[in-house]
Design an enzyme around this catalytic site. Structure first.
Site, PDB file in Angstrom:
ATOM      1  N   HIS A  53       0.765  -1.154   0.093  1.00 60.00           N
ATOM      2  CA  HIS A  53       0.039  -0.188   0.000  1.00 60.00           C
ATOM      3  C   HIS A  53       1.008   1.286   0.027  1.00 60.00           C
ATOM      4  CE1 HIS A  53      -2.163   3.255   2.368  1.00 60.00           C
ATOM      5  NE2 HIS A  53      -2.850   2.952   1.386  1.00 60.00           N
ATOM      6  N   SER A  54       0.438   2.053  -1.027  1.00 56.79           N
ATOM      7  CA  SER A  54       1.079   3.454  -0.890  1.00 56.79           C
ATOM      8  C   SER A  54       2.423   3.600  -0.825  1.00 56.79           C
ATOM      9  CB  SER A  54       0.736   4.177   0.533  1.00 56.79           C
ATOM     10  OG  SER A  54       1.228   5.576   0.470  1.00 56.79           O
ATOM     11  N   ILE A  55       3.230   3.954  -0.125  1.00 54.14           N
ATOM     12  CA  ILE A  55       5.018   3.998  -0.166  1.00 54.14           C
ATOM     13  C   ILE A  55       5.526   2.736  -0.248  1.00 54.14           C
ATOM     14  CG2 ILE A  55       5.424   4.460   2.257  1.00 54.14           C
ATOM     15  CD1 ILE A  55       7.549   5.982  -0.809  1.00 54.14           C
TER      16      ILE A  55
ATOM     17  N   HIS B 288      -7.334   7.168  -0.189  1.00 56.52           N
ATOM     18  CA  HIS B 288      -6.256   6.318  -0.172  1.00 56.52           C
ATOM     19  C   HIS B 288      -6.036   5.017   0.913  1.00 56.52           C
ATOM     20  CE1 HIS B 288      -1.947   5.799  -0.931  1.00 56.52           C
ATOM     21  NE2 HIS B 288      -1.399   6.325   0.280  1.00 56.52           N
TER      22      HIS B 288
END
Length: 271
Positions: free
Chosen positions: A115-117, A248
């Site tokens: 997820h994400s970074i 997000h």
């Protein structure tokens, strides 16, 4: 999402990113740290983005549990999750790549969920040990080629800064033809840059390929609010499947089970 798969009989490993949270090192010389999101950043980026005018899709966010404001239990739990993160991205990528491939060599070929970074790490592992990865499923990945368009903690989605000097990550990747240094990767900007759809950098023609990474199935799952650079990996837009209103952190929002079902169907397709 981990709970969803555990309840369905999958074996799940939860991995801390080195230099972050419980894996934070005390050696500030090697792992210097920065603070966590502010309350206003949490509101603008995750829980109440519909109240701000950072990008047009923000007004479509409806799935955060509770009010999304300070004092609400879900909001306070989100803020409490924050932990200092290191600014030494190179050290994190080296350790996550080596430790990740070592773990996979022990537990066997696996699917990776990020997820994400955190989506940087499956890229690194796919380059170093592709035969140990069944597939990469990435929730709202931030692997934007060569730069960051995330803005600051308090003003997301505004401006851009150079980042990910090797294209998708900060450390060297296996390119074909080989690239000896980041400067060998020539780029060109494509697309109109608007708050709704950001422009991005691509490799200039003829582009180098990533043979190891291309060996592993890859999919990005994004909400309607999310804009992504053009590319050939599989891209599932949740809104196109009738799953709407997410931000997000969709995997902890009210319709997270629907998102997990999409992920599971993708796993079965690539098993």
């Amino acid at each position: 999402m981990a709970s969803y798969f555990l309840q369905r009989g999958y074996q799940v490993y939860l991995i801390d990113q080195t230099g972050t949270g419980r894996s934070t090192q005390n050696n500030q010389a090697i792992y210097p740290t920065i603070g966590v999101n502010t309350a206003i950043a949490t509101l603008r980026k995750f829980t109440r983005m519909q109240d701000y005018d950072d990008y047009p899709q923000a007004r479509l966010h409806t799935q955060w549990p509770g009010t999304g404001r300070p004092g609400d239990a879900a909001f306070e739990a989100m803020v409490a999750l924050g932990a200092p993160a290191t600014t030494n991205n190179d050290a994190v990528e080296i350790s996550m790549r080596n430790a990740g491939c070592e773990l996979l060599s022990i537990i066997g070929k696996s699917f990776l969920i990020s997820h994400s970074i955190g989506a940087l790490h499956p890229i690194l592992l796919s380059d170093q040990c592709p035969d140990l990865i069944q597939g990469n499923l990435n929730l709202e990945p931030t692997t934007i080629p060569f730069e960051s368009v995330l803005g600051t903690f308090d003003s997301p989605n505004r401006g851009r800064t150079p980042a990910l000097k090797w294209g998708l990550v900060n450390m060297p990747l296996t390119y074909l033809p080989a690239a000896a240094r980041p400067e060998d990767l020539k780029t060109v900007r494509v697309g109109e840059d608007t708050p709704a759809n950001r422009s991005c950098l691509l490799q200039a023609d003829p582009p180098r390929t990533l043979p190891n990474i291309n060996h592993v199935p890859y999919v990005a799952l994004t909400a309607r609010r999310r804009s992504m650079p053009r590319g050939h990996p599989e891209w599932i837009k949740l809104a196109d499947m009738g799953i709407k209103g997410n931000g997000h952190f969709g995997f902890v929002e009210k319709n997270s089970a629907e998102i997990a079902e999409v992920a599971e169907r993708w796993f079965r397709k690539h098993s």
